[in-house]
Design a protein around this motif. Structure first.
Motif, PDB file in Angstrom:
ATOM      1  N   ALA A  15      48.389  -0.609  -4.845  1.00  0.00           N
ATOM      2  CA  ALA A  15      47.967  -0.164  -6.038  1.00  0.00           C
ATOM      3  C   ALA A  15      46.777  -0.666  -6.389  1.00  0.00           C
ATOM      4  O   ALA A  15      46.018   0.202  -7.262  1.00  0.00           O
ATOM      5  N   ALA A  16      46.229  -1.883  -6.232  1.00  0.00           N
ATOM      6  CA  ALA A  16      45.026  -2.464  -6.712  1.00  0.00           C
ATOM      7  C   ALA A  16      43.904  -1.710  -5.881  1.00  0.00           C
ATOM      8  O   ALA A  16      42.989  -1.056  -6.487  1.00  0.00           O
ATOM      9  N   VAL A  17      44.067  -1.376  -4.624  1.00  0.00           N
ATOM     10  CA  VAL A  17      43.079  -0.533  -3.844  1.00  0.00           C
ATOM     11  C   VAL A  17      42.820   0.815  -4.418  1.00  0.00           C
ATOM     12  O   VAL A  17      42.060   1.407  -4.567  1.00  0.00           O
ATOM     13  N   THR A  18      44.210   1.558  -4.762  1.00  0.00           N
ATOM     14  CA  THR A  18      44.152   2.990  -5.347  1.00  0.00           C
ATOM     15  C   THR A  18      43.434   2.965  -6.644  1.00  0.00           C
ATOM     16  O   THR A  18      42.757   3.825  -6.877  1.00  0.00           O
ATOM     17  N   LEU A  19      43.569   2.072  -7.625  1.00  0.00           N
ATOM     18  CA  LEU A  19      42.753   1.893  -8.658  1.00  0.00           C
ATOM     19  C   LEU A  19      41.259   1.541  -8.597  1.00  0.00           C
ATOM     20  O   LEU A  19      40.428   2.059  -9.395  1.00  0.00           O
ATOM     21  N   ALA A  20      40.993   0.945  -7.537  1.00  0.00           N
ATOM     22  CA  ALA A  20      39.663   0.511  -7.257  1.00  0.00           C
ATOM     23  C   ALA A  20      38.730   1.602  -6.714  1.00  0.00           C
ATOM     24  O   ALA A  20      37.627   1.651  -6.861  1.00  0.00           O
ATOM     25  N   LEU A  21      39.268   2.472  -5.645  1.00  0.00           N
ATOM     26  CA  LEU A  21      38.765   3.215  -4.931  1.00  0.00           C
ATOM     27  C   LEU A  21      37.860   4.455  -5.706  1.00  0.00           C
ATOM     28  O   LEU A  21      36.589   4.470  -5.398  1.00  0.00           O
ATOM     29  N   PRO A  22      38.292   5.016  -6.934  1.00  0.00           N
ATOM     30  CA  PRO A  22      37.467   6.072  -7.352  1.00  0.00           C
ATOM     31  C   PRO A  22      36.116   5.369  -7.773  1.00  0.00           C
ATOM     32  O   PRO A  22      34.995   6.161  -7.671  1.00  0.00           O
ATOM     33  N   ALA A  23      35.895   4.148  -8.154  1.00  0.00           N
ATOM     34  CA  ALA A  23      34.713   3.584  -8.510  1.00  0.00           C
ATOM     35  C   ALA A  23      33.855   3.469  -7.251  1.00  0.00           C
ATOM     36  O   ALA A  23      32.590   3.399  -7.887  1.00  0.00           O
ATOM     37  N   PHE A  24      34.199   3.536  -6.201  1.00  0.00           N
ATOM     38  CA  PHE A  24      33.329   3.334  -5.025  1.00  0.00           C
ATOM     39  C   PHE A  24      33.197   4.768  -4.382  1.00  0.00           C
ATOM     40  O   PHE A  24      32.134   4.925  -3.258  1.00  0.00           O
ATOM     41  N   LEU A  25      33.632   5.861  -4.635  1.00  0.00           N
ATOM     42  CA  LEU A  25      33.616   6.950  -3.910  1.00  0.00           C
ATOM     43  C   LEU A  25      32.917   8.026  -4.544  1.00  0.00           C
ATOM     44  O   LEU A  25      32.791   8.144  -5.603  1.00  0.00           O
ATOM     45  N   ASP A  26      32.021   8.578  -3.687  1.00  0.00           N
ATOM     46  CA  ASP A  26      31.161   9.806  -4.264  1.00  0.00           C
ATOM     47  C   ASP A  26      31.930  10.796  -4.461  1.00  0.00           C
ATOM     48  O   ASP A  26      33.163  11.139  -4.332  1.00  0.00           O
ATOM     49  N   ASP A  27      31.482  12.191  -5.079  1.00  0.00           N
ATOM     50  CA  ASP A  27      32.217  13.224  -5.444  1.00  0.00           C
ATOM     51  C   ASP A  27      32.872  14.002  -4.299  1.00  0.00           C
ATOM     52  O   ASP A  27      34.159  14.344  -4.423  1.00  0.00           O
ATOM     53  N   SER A  28      32.011  13.906  -3.127  1.00  0.00           N
ATOM     54  CA  SER A  28      33.096  14.705  -2.015  1.00  0.00           C
ATOM     55  C   SER A  28      34.155  13.959  -1.562  1.00  0.00           C
ATOM     56  O   SER A  28      35.141  14.340  -1.102  1.00  0.00           O
ATOM     57  N   ALA A  29      34.131  12.479  -1.277  1.00  0.00           N
ATOM     58  CA  ALA A  29      35.151  11.613  -1.152  1.00  0.00           C
ATOM     59  C   ALA A  29      36.289  11.694  -2.056  1.00  0.00           C
ATOM     60  O   ALA A  29      37.351  11.566  -1.701  1.00  0.00           O
ATOM     61  N   LEU A  30      35.886  11.613  -3.475  1.00  0.00           N
ATOM     62  CA  LEU A  30      36.711  11.753  -4.337  1.00  0.00           C
ATOM     63  C   LEU A  30      37.670  12.912  -4.431  1.00  0.00           C
ATOM     64  O   LEU A  30      38.835  12.866  -4.849  1.00  0.00           O
ATOM     65  N   SER A  31      37.120  13.899  -4.101  1.00  0.00           N
ATOM     66  CA  SER A  31      37.631  15.239  -3.848  1.00  0.00           C
ATOM     67  C   SER A  31      38.760  15.298  -2.746  1.00  0.00           C
ATOM     68  O   SER A  31      40.045  15.590  -2.891  1.00  0.00           O
ATOM     69  N   VAL A  32      38.505  14.562  -1.648  1.00  0.00           N
ATOM     70  CA  VAL A  32      39.572  14.362  -0.686  1.00  0.00           C
ATOM     71  C   VAL A  32      40.477  13.429  -0.933  1.00  0.00           C
ATOM     72  O   VAL A  32      41.879  13.567  -0.776  1.00  0.00           O
ATOM     73  N   TYR A  33      40.250  12.360  -1.966  1.00  0.00           N
ATOM     74  CA  TYR A  33      41.188  11.377  -2.284  1.00  0.00           C
ATOM     75  C   TYR A  33      42.003  12.199  -3.366  1.00  0.00           C
ATOM     76  O   TYR A  33      43.289  11.654  -3.302  1.00  0.00           O
ATOM     77  N   ILE A  34      41.837  12.947  -4.010  1.00  0.00           N
ATOM     78  CA  ILE A  34      42.499  13.745  -4.916  1.00  0.00           C
ATOM     79  C   ILE A  34      43.620  14.487  -4.089  1.00  0.00           C
ATOM     80  O   ILE A  34      44.731  14.734  -4.339  1.00  0.00           O
ATOM     81  N   PHE A  35      43.129  15.412  -3.217  1.00  0.00           N
ATOM     82  CA  PHE A  35      43.726  16.405  -2.395  1.00  0.00           C
ATOM     83  C   PHE A  35      44.769  15.449  -1.701  1.00  0.00           C
ATOM     84  O   PHE A  35      45.973  15.965  -1.245  1.00  0.00           O
ATOM     85  N   LEU A  36      44.392  14.267  -1.054  1.00  0.00           N
ATOM     86  CA  LEU A  36      45.447  13.341  -0.642  1.00  0.00           C
ATOM     87  C   LEU A  36      46.508  12.971  -1.395  1.00  0.00           C
ATOM     88  O   LEU A  36      47.639  13.090  -1.099  1.00  0.00           O
TER      89      LEU A  36
END
Length: 329
Positions: A15-36
Motif C-alpha cells: 500500500a505504501a509503495v502504491t501510494l508513493a509511486l505516482p510521485a516518481f513516475l513520468d506520464d508514460s510510466a504512469l499510463s502503464v501503472y494505470i493500465f496495470l
C-alpha cells in the motif's frame, strides 16, 4: 512479532509503495501503472470466478466494455461523472445476470466459448448502434470529477484506479472468508456434492458471475474517463485472454496472485511492444510476440508452477521458515 502483524506487513508495504509511486513516475510510466491497476481489478474477478467458483469465462472483456460504454454514454449526455462511474459496475453486473441465466447452464469449454461469443456479439452491436458511436466510437468523454473538482493529470487517475483495486480486493476477501465463500469452494470441487449439502448452486454461480462482471465494469468505467474515448476496438478478444493468462500465471484462487499476474503480464507486454516496434521489426511483430509469449508462459506455468507464481513463492518461503525453525536449538 505476532502472526497477525506478520500477515499485515506485506499488505502495508504494498500500500505504501502504491501510494508513493505516482510521485516518481513520468506520464508514460504512469499510463502503464494505470493500465496495470485496471487489469488487476478485472483479474481479481477472474480469479474469484475461476479459482473459487470453478467457472470458466473468456468474456470478461465484454463486461469491461459494458462498464466503459455505460460511464461514457452517461457522461457524454450530461450526466455527472460520479454517477457514470457508479453505474458502470451496476450495469455490467445486471448484464451478467441477464446473459448468465442461460449461459451458466453450460459447463467447461462450452461455457468458455459461450462467454467468448457474448463478447463478439456485444462488440458487433456496439459497432452498429448510433448511441454508442458505431465503429467510430464514443468520443469527447469528459474527465472524471465531482462538482468543480476534476482529475486533471494521470496521477489522479492512478490513485482512483488503485483505490478501485483496493475496494475490489477487500470485497473479494470478505466474500471468500464468509459462509458463501466456503460454499463457492465446495461448488468448484463438485457441483453435485455442493447441491446435496444444501448449497443453492444456480444462485451462487449467478451471483459470483455478476460480481466478477461488476469488477470488470468498474475498471471499464475508470478506463473510459481516463482515455476519454471508447470504441469496439478498445476491447478486443485478446483482452479477455490476457485476463485469463494473468490469473493463471499469478495463481488462480488467490487475491494477491491476481495482482502479481496482472503486474507480470502488463510489464511483459509493455516490454514486448517496445521490442516489437523497434526499427527494423515488421508491423505484425507486437501481436505475434504477444501470442507467442502467452503460449510459452502458460506452458511453463502449467508444467513447472501449476499453482501460479505467488503460491509457489509462498510455499518456498514457508518451507524455508520451517527448516529454519527446525534447525534452532
Amino acid at each position: 512479532m505476532s502472526d497477525r502483524m506478520r500477515r499485515l506487513l506485506p499488505g502495508l508495504a504494498v500500500a505504501a509503495v502504491t501510494l508513493a509511486l505516482p510521485a516518481f513516475l513520468d506520464d508514460s510510466a504512469l499510463s502503464v501503472y494505470i493500465f496495470l491497476g485496471l487489469a488487476a481489478m478485472v483479474t481479481v474477478g477472474v480469479s474469484l470466478l475461476m479459482g473459487y467458483a470453478g467457472q470458466v469465462s473468456l468474456g470478461q472483456g465484454a463486461f469491461y466494455a459494458v462498464g466503459g460504454y455505460t460511464a461514457g454514454i452517461l457522461a457524454v449526455h450530461g450526466g455527472p461523472p460520479v454517477a457514470g462511474l457508479l453505474a458502470a459496475p451496476v450495469v455490467a453486473a445486471a448484464f451478467a445476470v441477464v446473459v448468465g441465466v442461460p449461459l451458466l447452464r453450460l459447463r467447461g469449454h462450452h461455457l468458455a466459448f459461450a462467454t467468448l461469443a457474448t463478447q463478439l456479439i456485444l462488440l458487433s452491436l456496439a459497432g452498429q448502434l448510433e448511441f454508442t458511436g458505431g465503429d467510430i466510437g464514443l468520443q469527447g468523454i469528459p474527465r472524471f470529477g465531482a462538482g468543480s473538482f476534476e482529475l486533471g493529470d494521470a496521477s489522479g487517475y492512478a490513485y482512483l484506479t488503485w483505490a478501485g483495486v483496493a475496494l475490489v480486493m477487500l470485497v473479494t476477501r470478505n466474500v471468500i472468508a464468509s459462509r458463501p465463500g466456503r460454499a463457492l469452494r465446495a461448488l468448484a470441487t463438485s457441483e453435485t456434492a455442493a447441491a446435496s449439502s444444501g448449497v443453492p448452486v444456480g444462485r451462487y454461480k449467478l451471483v459470483v458471475f455478476a460480481l466478477s462482471a461488476a469488477f470488470a465494469g468498474l475498471a471499464g468505467g475508470i478506463y473510459a474517463f481516463y482515455v476519454g474515448y471508447v470504441a469496439p476496438g478498445s476491447f478486443p478478444v485478446l483482452l479477455s485472454i490476457e485476463y485469463i493468462v494473468m490469473a493463471v500465471v499469478g495463481g488462480l484462487g488467490t487475491i494477491w496472485g491476481a495482482v502479481v499476474g496482472a503486474a507480470a503480464i502488463t510489464l511483459l507486454v509493455q516490454a514486448l511492444n517496445v521490442l516489437g516496434t523497434a526499427p527494423g521489426m515488421p508491423s505484425y511483430a507486437p501481436s505475434v510476440l504477444s501470442y507467442a509469449v502467452y503460449a510459452l508462459l502458460l506452458i511453463v506455468v502449467v508444467l513447472f508452477l501449476p499453482h501460479g507464481l505467488l503460491p509457489a513463492v509462498t510455499r518456498r518461503l514457508s518451507s524455508r521458515r520451517a527448516r529454519e525453525a527446525d534447525a534452532r536449538p
